[in-house]
Design a protein around this motif. Structure first.
Motif, PDB file in Angstrom:
ATOM      1  N   LEU A 306       2.226   1.894  -0.503  1.00  0.00           N
ATOM      2  CA  LEU A 306       2.191   1.624   0.935  1.00  0.00           C
ATOM      3  C   LEU A 306       1.343   2.674   1.651  1.00  0.00           C
ATOM      4  O   LEU A 306       0.533   2.339   2.528  1.00  0.00           O
ATOM      5  CB  LEU A 306       3.610   1.601   1.503  1.00  0.00           C
ATOM      6  N   THR A 307       1.510   3.941   1.268  1.00  0.00           N
ATOM      7  CA  THR A 307       0.682   4.996   1.851  1.00  0.00           C
ATOM      8  C   THR A 307      -0.789   4.747   1.566  1.00  0.00           C
ATOM      9  O   THR A 307      -1.647   4.880   2.445  1.00  0.00           O
ATOM     10  CB  THR A 307       1.104   6.367   1.296  1.00  0.00           C
ATOM     11  N   HIS A 308      -1.085   4.349   0.345  1.00  0.00           N
ATOM     12  CA  HIS A 308      -2.480   4.098  -0.037  1.00  0.00           C
ATOM     13  C   HIS A 308      -3.097   2.983   0.807  1.00  0.00           C
ATOM     14  O   HIS A 308      -4.234   3.117   1.285  1.00  0.00           O
ATOM     15  CB  HIS A 308      -2.553   3.726  -1.515  1.00  0.00           C
ATOM     16  N   ILE A 309      -2.367   1.892   1.009  1.00  0.00           N
ATOM     17  CA  ILE A 309      -2.908   0.767   1.779  1.00  0.00           C
ATOM     18  C   ILE A 309      -3.173   1.198   3.222  1.00  0.00           C
ATOM     19  O   ILE A 309      -4.230   0.904   3.787  1.00  0.00           O
ATOM     20  CB  ILE A 309      -1.947  -0.431   1.725  1.00  0.00           C
ATOM     21  N   LEU A 310      -2.214   1.890   3.818  1.00  0.00           N
ATOM     22  CA  LEU A 310      -2.377   2.312   5.213  1.00  0.00           C
ATOM     23  C   LEU A 310      -3.516   3.319   5.370  1.00  0.00           C
ATOM     24  O   LEU A 310      -4.307   3.239   6.315  1.00  0.00           O
ATOM     25  CB  LEU A 310      -1.065   2.902   5.732  1.00  0.00           C
ATOM     26  N   VAL A 311      -3.619   4.251   4.437  1.00  0.00           N
ATOM     27  CA  VAL A 311      -4.718   5.218   4.485  1.00  0.00           C
ATOM     28  C   VAL A 311      -6.052   4.497   4.324  1.00  0.00           C
ATOM     29  O   VAL A 311      -7.032   4.791   5.025  1.00  0.00           O
ATOM     30  CB  VAL A 311      -4.533   6.292   3.395  1.00  0.00           C
ATOM     31  N   SER A 312      -6.110   3.536   3.399  1.00  0.00           N
ATOM     32  CA  SER A 312      -7.339   2.780   3.174  1.00  0.00           C
ATOM     33  C   SER A 312      -7.750   1.979   4.397  1.00  0.00           C
ATOM     34  O   SER A 312      -8.938   1.713   4.606  1.00  0.00           O
ATOM     35  CB  SER A 312      -7.171   1.844   1.975  1.00  0.00           C
ATOM     36  N   GLU A 313      -6.767   1.603   5.217  1.00  0.00           N
ATOM     37  CA  GLU A 313      -7.053   0.853   6.438  1.00  0.00           C
ATOM     38  C   GLU A 313      -7.400   1.772   7.612  1.00  0.00           C
ATOM     39  O   GLU A 313      -7.551   1.303   8.740  1.00  0.00           O
ATOM     40  CB  GLU A 313      -5.858  -0.024   6.802  1.00  0.00           C
ATOM     41  N   GLY A 314      -7.499   3.072   7.340  1.00  0.00           N
ATOM     42  CA  GLY A 314      -7.942   3.998   8.374  1.00  0.00           C
ATOM     43  C   GLY A 314      -6.835   4.616   9.201  1.00  0.00           C
ATOM     44  O   GLY A 314      -7.103   5.202  10.260  1.00  0.00           O
ATOM     45  N   TYR A 315      -5.579   4.530   8.726  1.00  0.00           N
ATOM     46  CA  TYR A 315      -4.454   5.095   9.485  1.00  0.00           C
ATOM     47  C   TYR A 315      -4.154   6.503   9.001  1.00  0.00           C
ATOM     48  O   TYR A 315      -4.095   6.760   7.792  1.00  0.00           O
ATOM     49  CB  TYR A 315      -3.206   4.216   9.342  1.00  0.00           C
ATOM     50  N   ALA A 316      -3.955   7.405   9.944  1.00  0.00           N
ATOM     51  CA  ALA A 316      -3.601   8.783   9.612  1.00  0.00           C
ATOM     52  C   ALA A 316      -2.127   8.847   9.232  1.00  0.00           C
ATOM     53  O   ALA A 316      -1.293   8.157   9.818  1.00  0.00           O
ATOM     54  CB  ALA A 316      -3.873   9.697  10.804  1.00  0.00           C
ATOM     55  N   GLY A 317      -1.812   9.680   8.257  1.00  0.00           N
ATOM     56  CA  GLY A 317      -0.418   9.824   7.855  1.00  0.00           C
ATOM     57  C   GLY A 317      -0.324  10.260   6.415  1.00  0.00           C
ATOM     58  O   GLY A 317      -1.336  10.508   5.735  1.00  0.00           O
ATOM     59  N   HIS A 318       0.902  10.361   5.917  1.00  0.00           N
ATOM     60  CA  HIS A 318       1.120  10.785   4.540  1.00  0.00           C
ATOM     61  C   HIS A 318       2.470  10.267   4.057  1.00  0.00           C
ATOM     62  O   HIS A 318       3.300   9.796   4.842  1.00  0.00           O
ATOM     63  CB  HIS A 318       1.063  12.313   4.413  1.00  0.00           C
ATOM     64  N   GLY A 319       2.642  10.333   2.753  1.00  0.00           N
ATOM     65  CA  GLY A 319       3.930  10.011   2.148  1.00  0.00           C
ATOM     66  C   GLY A 319       4.390  11.165   1.298  1.00  0.00           C
ATOM     67  O   GLY A 319       3.574  11.920   0.759  1.00  0.00           O
ATOM     68  N   PHE A 320       5.708  11.335   1.196  1.00  0.00           N
ATOM     69  CA  PHE A 320       6.208  12.382   0.293  1.00  0.00           C
ATOM     70  C   PHE A 320       7.408  11.881  -0.486  1.00  0.00           C
ATOM     71  O   PHE A 320       8.116  10.958  -0.072  1.00  0.00           O
ATOM     72  CB  PHE A 320       6.532  13.687   1.043  1.00  0.00           C
ATOM     73  N   ASP A 321       7.596  12.471  -1.648  1.00  0.00           N
ATOM     74  CA  ASP A 321       8.707  12.094  -2.527  1.00  0.00           C
ATOM     75  C   ASP A 321       9.119  13.314  -3.329  1.00  0.00           C
ATOM     76  O   ASP A 321       8.427  14.341  -3.334  1.00  0.00           O
ATOM     77  CB  ASP A 321       8.285  10.953  -3.454  1.00  0.00           C
ATOM     78  N   LEU A 322      10.246  13.174  -4.045  1.00  0.00           N
ATOM     79  CA  LEU A 322      10.748  14.286  -4.840  1.00  0.00           C
ATOM     80  C   LEU A 322       9.811  14.651  -5.976  1.00  0.00           C
ATOM     81  O   LEU A 322       9.734  15.802  -6.392  1.00  0.00           O
ATOM     82  CB  LEU A 322      12.121  13.927  -5.428  1.00  0.00           C
ATOM     83  N   ARG A 323       9.140  13.657  -6.521  1.00  0.00           N
ATOM     84  CA  ARG A 323       8.230  13.919  -7.639  1.00  0.00           C
ATOM     85  C   ARG A 323       7.015  13.016  -7.513  1.00  0.00           C
ATOM     86  O   ARG A 323       7.056  11.983  -6.858  1.00  0.00           O
ATOM     87  CB  ARG A 323       8.930  13.660  -8.978  1.00  0.00           C
ATOM     88  N   SER A 324       5.934  13.424  -8.137  1.00  0.00           N
ATOM     89  CA  SER A 324       4.744  12.589  -8.159  1.00  0.00           C
ATOM     90  C   SER A 324       4.950  11.462  -9.166  1.00  0.00           C
ATOM     91  O   SER A 324       5.782  11.549 -10.072  1.00  0.00           O
ATOM     92  CB  SER A 324       3.519  13.415  -8.535  1.00  0.00           C
ATOM     93  N   ARG A 325       4.205  10.389  -8.978  1.00  0.00           N
ATOM     94  CA  ARG A 325       4.277   9.244  -9.886  1.00  0.00           C
ATOM     95  C   ARG A 325       2.957   9.106 -10.636  1.00  0.00           C
ATOM     96  O   ARG A 325       1.922   9.657 -10.251  1.00  0.00           O
ATOM     97  CB  ARG A 325       4.544   7.955  -9.106  1.00  0.00           C
ATOM     98  N   THR A 326       3.015   8.341 -11.704  1.00  0.00           N
ATOM     99  CA  THR A 326       1.810   8.111 -12.516  1.00  0.00           C
ATOM    100  C   THR A 326       0.679   7.549 -11.670  1.00  0.00           C
ATOM    101  O   THR A 326      -0.496   7.906 -11.838  1.00  0.00           O
ATOM    102  CB  THR A 326       2.141   7.141 -13.665  1.00  0.00           C
TER     103      THR A 326
END
Length: 506
Positions: A306-326
C-alpha cells in the motif's frame, strides 16, 4: 417472513400466453418460469433493480450508465408487442469489469403495460424487454446472451392459476436452447434474481449494509480500473508466500479509496508543486488532487505494498513495521526509503521518534493493523493527525484481546446511522460489536466517525474513517491520556515481537 423457495421449471414450448410481435411473424421462445410470490403491481419496482444494477447478476459487468430515459419517445429497434404498449424506455450502457478484455454494450430496457386495461392491475407494467444495440462489427460481448431481445415477464393470476414469472427470448440463429446451454443458465440466474427482488419489495426489505456512502460508486470504479491496469504487474513480481491476487487487488482498492477520500477531504492549498522531473506525470489528474498536509503514515505496513502504490502515485508519506519484509528490497529506491523498521509501545514513544514516525497533520492508515487497530484514533488525537482510516481485522482491545464483556463502549453510537452493519436484538456478531466498540472509542477521542464497506476482496472490508474533530479538543486529549494511563496501570500491554529471524535483535 421467510422468502418462498425459488422453484423454477423449464418451459416446454409456446402457448397462448407467449409474447407475440405485433408486426412480424418472428416467434418468442419461453425459456424458464417460476411462481411469482409477489403481486403484479410490484413488478416495476423489482425489475428497476435489474435495470440499474446489472452488475449484481454478472461478475463481468462493472455497472450500467443511463444515457437517456423517456416515457414518450421509443426507438424503432424497440419491439412492438401484441396486446402491450411501451410505457418507458431506458437507454443504458453496460460497462465491463475488464475493458481490456470485454467490450461495452448499449441497450434499450423497455417496460410494457397492457394495451387495453381491465382490472385493478392492468395499468402496471408486466413486461421488461432488453434490446441490445449491436456495435458496428455486429458482435455481442461475451457476457451477453446471443439474443435479439430478452424479456422478463409477470403473468397475472387467473381464477384457476397463480401469477407466474417467466423469461422469454428471441434467440439468434444457432443458439442452443437446452438446459445445459448458456442462454438457459443465464435466464435461470436472472429469473432467480427477479424472484428475490420481488419478494424483497413485497416485504419492504432494507439492506443493513450500504456501500458507497463516502464516495460515489462510479468515481471509485473508474479510478480503480486505471489503478488495476497500472499495478496488476505486481502479481507476477510477488515475493511473499501469501496470495498475490488477494493482496495486490486489495491494496489497489484501498489506495484508490484513499486517493479519492483525500481529494474530497483537503483543500487546494495541500496540492504540492510537481517535481522538476515530472515528465509524463503532469497529465495524471491525481497529481493535481489535494492530499494530507502532513503526508500519510501506514501503521504496521507489512509487505509495504500500500505504501508503494501511494508513493508511486506521488503521495508523500511512509510506512513502518516491526520488521522488514522480503518485498521491501524489491521495491524501487523511492519506496524503499519510505519503509521504516520500528516498533510501538504503550504511548511512551519518545518525542523525537513520534515526530519522525507520526508528524503533525499526517493521515494515519491502520490496514488490518492487529494490535495497533484500537490505538489508531488515540494516536490520531495525540499527534494532531488530520485524519485516519482504520480497517479492523483481528479484534484487539488496547492491551489484550477484545472482550465483549469487558470492553464496553465508551459512548453511545447508532449502528444504523453509522452504517455499522448490525442492529436489532440478536443481530450483533462479534465482529459487528467490535466495530461498534471501535466507533465509540473514536468518538471518545474526539472524532466524527464515518463508516464505509470497501469494495475490496476481503471479508474484513469495513473502514472506520475520521476526518473531522468534534467537541472540545481539551476533553478529547484528557480522554486519550486517561485511556493510556489505564493501560499503564493494568501493566498487561506487551509489544509484539517480530516474527522469524528479526525477533532475536528487537
Amino acid at each position: 417472513m421467510t422468502r418462498p423457495r425459488f422453484n423454477p421449471s423449464p418451459c416446454k414450448g409456446s402457448d397462448a400466453t407467449t409474447l407475440q410481435f405485433d408486426q412480424t411473424s418472428l416467434s418468442w421462445t419461453p425459456i424458464v418460469s417460476c411462481p411469482a410470490d409477489f403481486p403484479p403491481e410490484l413488478f416495476e419496482l423489482a425489475v428497476s433493480q435489474l435495470t440499474h444494477h446489472p452488475e449484481y447478476n454478472s461478475t463481468l459487468i462493472l455497472r450500467s450508465e443511463v444515457i437517456e430515459e423517456s416515457a414518450e419517445v421509443f426507438p424503432v429497434s424497440v419491439p412492438l408487442l401484441r396486446g402491450l404498449r411501451p410505457v418507458r424506455n431506458t437507454h443504458r450502457r453496460l460497462l465491463p469489469r475488464r475493458p481490456t478484455r470485454d467490450s461495452g454494450l448499449e441497450q434499450h430496457c423497455t417496460l410494457y403495460a397492457p394495451s387495453h386495461p381491465s382490472g385493478p392491475d392492468a395499468f402496471h407494467p408486466t413486461v421488461l424487454v432488453l434490446t441490445p444495440i449491436l456495435p458496428s462489427d455486429g458482435s455481442l460481448p461475451y457476457y451477453y446472451p446471443t439474443v435479439t431481445h430478452l424479456a422478463f415477464r409477470i403473468i397475472p393470476p387467473t381464477s384457476s392459476e397463480s401469477a407466474v414469472l417467466r423469461m422469454e427470448a428471441l434467440p439468434l440463429p444457432g443458439t442452443p436452447l437446452d438446459q445445459g446451454g448458456r442462454l438457459y443458465r443465464t435466464c435461470l440466474s436472472l429469473l432467480e434474481t427477479l424472484h428475490r427482488y420481488g419478494w424483497g419489495t413485497l416485504t419492504h426489505y432494507k439492506k443493513r449494509v450500504l456501500h458507497d456512502v463516502l464516495l460515489p460508486r462510479e468515481t471509485y470504479q473508474d479510478l480503480y480500473l486505471i489503478m488495476r491496469e497500472r499495478y496488476k504487474h505486481l502479481i507476477d513480481d510477488w515475493h511473499e508466500v501469501t496470495d498475490p491476487l488477494k493482496h495486490v487487488f486489495e491494496d489497489i482498492g484501498i489506495a484508490t479509496f484513499l486517493m479519492l477520500l483525500w481529494k474530497d477531504t483537503y483543500g487546494p492549498e495541500t496540492i504540492p508543486p510537481l517535481p522538476v522531473d515530472s515528465t509524463g506525470l503532469a497529465n495524471e489528474p491525481s497529481r493535481h488532487w489535494p492530499r494530507p498536509p502532513g503526508g500519510f503514515v501506514d501503521l504496521g505496513c507489512g509487505n509495504g505494498l500500500l505504501t508503494h502504490i501511494l508513493v508511486s502515485e506521488g503521495y508523500a508519506g511512509h510506512g513502518f513495521d516491526l520488521r522488514s519484509r522480503t518485498s521491501w528490497a524489491h521495491y524501487p529506491p523511492a519506496t524503499q526509503s519510505r519503509l521504516l523498521r520500528n516498533g510501538a509501545d504503550d504511548g511512551q514513544t519518545t518525542a523525537t521518534t513520534a515526530r519522525t514516525l507520526l508528524p503533525a497533520d499526517c493521515f494515519l492508515i491502520g490496514n488490518h493493523a492487529d494490535e495497533l487497530t484500537p490505538w489508531v484514533p488515540l494516536l490520531a488525537t495525540r499527534v494532531r493527525a488530520s485524519g485516519y482510516l482504520s480497517i479492523p481485522c483481528c479484534a484487539w482491545g488496547l492491551d489484550a484481546r477484545f472482550d465483549r464483556a469487558r470492553d464496553v463502549p465508551r459512548c453511545d453510537v447508532d449502528a444504523e446511522t453509522l452504517n455499522l452493519g448490525a442492529g436489532g436484538e440478536g443481530a450483533w456478531s462479534s465482529y459487528a460489536l467490535y466495530r461498534a466498540w471501535l466507533a465509540s472509542l473514536s468518538v471518545h477521542c474526539g472524532w466524527a466517525v464515518e463508516v464505509e464497506m470497501l469494495r475490496i476482496p476481503s471479508t474484513r472490508n469495513w473502514a472506520i474513517v475520521g476526518r473531522k474533530r468534534v467537541g472540545s479538543s481539551e476533553e478529547a486529549d484528557d480522554n486519550v491520556e486517561e485511556l493510556i494511563e489505564g493501560v499503564r496501570k493494568r501493566g498487561q500491554f506487551k509489544t509484539r515481537r517480530p516474527e522469524g529471524k528479526a525477533g532475536g535483535d528487537h
